[in-house]
Design a protein around this motif. Sequence first.
Motif, mmCIF file in Angstrom:
data_model
loop_
_atom_site.group_PDB
_atom_site.id
_atom_site.type_symbol
_atom_site.label_atom_id
_atom_site.label_comp_id
_atom_site.label_asym_id
_atom_site.label_seq_id
_atom_site.Cartn_x
_atom_site.Cartn_y
_atom_site.Cartn_z
ATOM 1 N N VAL A 1 0.877 -1.415 -0.079
ATOM 2 C CA VAL A 1 -0.105 0.027 0.038
ATOM 3 C C VAL A 1 0.808 1.450 0.035
ATOM 4 O O VAL A 1 1.487 1.404 1.074
ATOM 5 C CB VAL A 1 -0.751 -0.190 1.393
ATOM 6 C CG1 VAL A 1 -1.818 1.255 1.362
ATOM 7 C CG2 VAL A 1 -1.927 -1.371 1.080
ATOM 8 N N THR A 2 0.914 1.917 -1.192
ATOM 9 C CA THR A 2 1.614 3.010 -1.311
ATOM 10 C C THR A 2 0.831 4.463 -1.211
ATOM 11 O O THR A 2 1.409 5.529 -1.459
ATOM 12 C CB THR A 2 2.596 3.091 -2.440
ATOM 13 O OG1 THR A 2 1.675 2.951 -3.641
ATOM 14 C CG2 THR A 2 3.465 1.760 -2.578
ATOM 15 N N ASP A 3 -0.345 4.211 -1.245
ATOM 16 C CA ASP A 3 -1.380 5.531 -1.280
ATOM 17 C C ASP A 3 -2.026 5.536 -0.059
ATOM 18 O O ASP A 3 -3.429 5.947 -0.123
ATOM 19 C CB ASP A 3 -1.971 5.393 -2.496
ATOM 20 C CG ASP A 3 -2.674 4.099 -2.547
ATOM 21 O OD1 ASP A 3 -2.743 3.272 -1.927
ATOM 22 O OD2 ASP A 3 -3.759 3.793 -3.776
ATOM 23 N N TYR A 4 -1.789 5.302 0.986
ATOM 24 C CA TYR A 4 -2.554 5.370 2.242
ATOM 25 C C TYR A 4 -2.988 6.681 2.438
ATOM 26 O O TYR A 4 -3.988 6.813 2.918
ATOM 27 C CB TYR A 4 -1.838 4.603 3.443
ATOM 28 C CG TYR A 4 -2.904 4.399 4.555
ATOM 29 C CD1 TYR A 4 -3.787 3.428 4.384
ATOM 30 C CD2 TYR A 4 -2.992 5.180 5.582
ATOM 31 C CE1 TYR A 4 -4.693 3.231 5.223
ATOM 32 C CE2 TYR A 4 -3.891 5.108 6.823
ATOM 33 C CZ TYR A 4 -4.787 3.912 6.546
ATOM 34 O OH TYR A 4 -5.513 3.813 7.600
ATOM 35 N N ASN A 5 -1.907 7.625 2.130
ATOM 36 C CA ASN A 5 -2.196 8.884 2.400
ATOM 37 C C ASN A 5 -3.577 9.431 1.643
ATOM 38 O O ASN A 5 -4.171 10.426 2.202
ATOM 39 C CB ASN A 5 -1.170 9.817 2.192
ATOM 40 C CG ASN A 5 -0.789 9.882 0.653
ATOM 41 O OD1 ASN A 5 -0.630 8.867 0.125
ATOM 42 N ND2 ASN A 5 -0.039 10.862 0.152
ATOM 43 N N VAL A 6 -3.656 9.032 0.489
ATOM 44 C CA VAL A 6 -5.020 9.384 -0.276
ATOM 45 C C VAL A 6 -6.049 8.812 0.608
ATOM 46 O O VAL A 6 -7.153 9.792 0.521
ATOM 47 C CB VAL A 6 -5.021 8.801 -1.628
ATOM 48 C CG1 VAL A 6 -6.001 8.886 -2.519
ATOM 49 C CG2 VAL A 6 -3.551 9.194 -2.366
ATOM 50 N N LEU A 7 -6.121 7.843 0.884
ATOM 51 C CA LEU A 7 -7.352 7.304 1.669
ATOM 52 C C LEU A 7 -7.533 8.045 3.109
ATOM 53 O O LEU A 7 -8.740 8.484 3.405
ATOM 54 C CB LEU A 7 -7.084 5.786 2.231
ATOM 55 C CG LEU A 7 -6.998 4.760 0.887
ATOM 56 C CD1 LEU A 7 -6.696 3.329 1.415
ATOM 57 C CD2 LEU A 7 -8.477 4.534 0.420
ATOM 58 N N GLU A 8 -6.556 8.202 3.609
ATOM 59 C CA GLU A 8 -6.524 9.206 4.725
ATOM 60 C C GLU A 8 -7.165 10.509 4.649
ATOM 61 O O GLU A 8 -7.981 11.097 5.571
ATOM 62 C CB GLU A 8 -5.234 9.230 5.720
ATOM 63 C CG GLU A 8 -4.830 8.246 6.521
ATOM 64 C CD GLU A 8 -6.014 8.137 7.509
ATOM 65 O OE1 GLU A 8 -6.262 9.003 8.226
ATOM 66 O OE2 GLU A 8 -6.438 6.877 7.716
ATOM 67 N N ASN A 9 -6.732 11.084 3.504
ATOM 68 C CA ASN A 9 -7.553 12.513 3.335
ATOM 69 C C ASN A 9 -8.671 12.491 2.944
ATOM 70 O O ASN A 9 -9.623 13.127 3.379
ATOM 71 C CB ASN A 9 -6.739 13.034 2.093
ATOM 72 C CG ASN A 9 -5.172 13.569 2.443
ATOM 73 O OD1 ASN A 9 -5.089 13.884 3.478
ATOM 74 N ND2 ASN A 9 -4.280 13.608 1.532
ATOM 75 N N ALA A 10 -9.100 11.263 1.941
ATOM 76 C CA ALA A 10 -10.531 11.016 1.762
ATOM 77 C C ALA A 10 -11.465 10.554 3.077
ATOM 78 O O ALA A 10 -12.623 11.302 3.211
ATOM 79 C CB ALA A 10 -10.651 9.738 0.811
ATOM 80 N N ARG A 11 -10.680 10.192 3.857
ATOM 81 C CA ARG A 11 -11.465 9.634 5.160
ATOM 82 C C ARG A 11 -11.893 11.120 5.989
ATOM 83 O O ARG A 11 -12.859 11.225 6.576
ATOM 84 C CB ARG A 11 -10.665 8.740 6.102
ATOM 85 C CG ARG A 11 -11.058 8.389 7.396
ATOM 86 C CD ARG A 11 -10.050 7.490 8.442
ATOM 87 N NE ARG A 11 -10.308 6.088 7.578
ATOM 88 C CZ ARG A 11 -9.285 5.359 7.362
ATOM 89 N NH1 ARG A 11 -8.068 5.650 7.410
ATOM 90 N NH2 ARG A 11 -9.411 4.068 6.957
ATOM 91 N N LYS A 12 -10.515 11.889 6.126
ATOM 92 C CA LYS A 12 -11.069 12.954 6.756
ATOM 93 C C LYS A 12 -12.045 13.877 6.408
ATOM 94 O O LYS A 12 -12.812 14.605 6.984
ATOM 95 C CB LYS A 12 -9.621 13.987 6.896
ATOM 96 C CG LYS A 12 -8.574 13.245 7.693
ATOM 97 C CD LYS A 12 -7.344 14.026 7.533
ATOM 98 C CE LYS A 12 -6.161 13.322 8.317
ATOM 99 N NZ LYS A 12 -4.736 14.048 8.234
ATOM 100 N N LYS A 13 -12.160 13.851 4.926
ATOM 101 C CA LYS A 13 -13.421 14.848 4.188
ATOM 102 C C LYS A 13 -14.702 14.162 4.399
ATOM 103 O O LYS A 13 -15.587 14.714 4.297
ATOM 104 C CB LYS A 13 -12.989 14.728 2.970
ATOM 105 C CG LYS A 13 -11.794 15.765 2.578
ATOM 106 C CD LYS A 13 -11.624 15.882 1.067
ATOM 107 C CE LYS A 13 -10.404 16.628 0.788
ATOM 108 N NZ LYS A 13 -9.717 16.469 -0.507
ATOM 109 N N CYS A 14 -14.611 12.818 4.689
ATOM 110 C CA CYS A 14 -15.947 12.084 4.810
ATOM 111 C C CYS A 14 -16.687 12.378 6.208
ATOM 112 O O CYS A 14 -17.937 12.411 6.033
ATOM 113 C CB CYS A 14 -15.827 10.661 4.691
ATOM 114 S SG CYS A 14 -17.090 9.757 4.566
ATOM 115 N N GLN A 15 -15.945 12.739 7.029
ATOM 116 C CA GLN A 15 -16.511 12.901 8.429
ATOM 117 C C GLN A 15 -17.406 14.075 8.719
ATOM 118 O O GLN A 15 -17.572 15.066 8.324
ATOM 119 C CB GLN A 15 -15.332 12.994 9.525
ATOM 120 C CG GLN A 15 -14.866 11.632 9.409
ATOM 121 C CD GLN A 15 -13.758 11.511 10.399
ATOM 122 O OE1 GLN A 15 -13.608 12.131 11.376
ATOM 123 N NE2 GLN A 15 -12.621 10.522 10.277
#
Length: 128
Positions: free
Chosen positions: A114-128
């Motif tokens: 997994v080299t793009d976990y930061n992309v998921l983390e950014n999307a997660r933050k916007k979801c809340q």
Amino acid sequence: MPRPDEFSSVNLYNIASLFSTFWSKEKETNTTLQIARSVNQEFPDFFLPYLFISHSEIGEKLYQPAVKSLLNCLRFYPDFPEAHRDIALCYFSLKECNKAEQHVKLYLQFSDAVTDYNVLENARKKCQ
């Protein structure tokens, strides 16, 4: 998945064109989408055209249709990590955070790296 004896030279050309167009530097979305739909009509149980179709839909911010395409992809290849990642990102964009988290877990489970976990983390933050 297509059987080897189902491939004609036209079918092989379409599949090769799909990969070539998708991975080209120009990223000709319309051409990729046309070829993906053509391959999908020939081989409706082949998972990759659904992925390429979803990428076009995501590019146009059509997240609900992209989810449908990705779910079709996962029907034929349930352990496909990139499809789980992309569907998680779509669900985050749709503010369906719980569904997104389920696919993040599957992405992490099935992915070798997994080299793009930061992309998921950014999307997660916007979801809340």
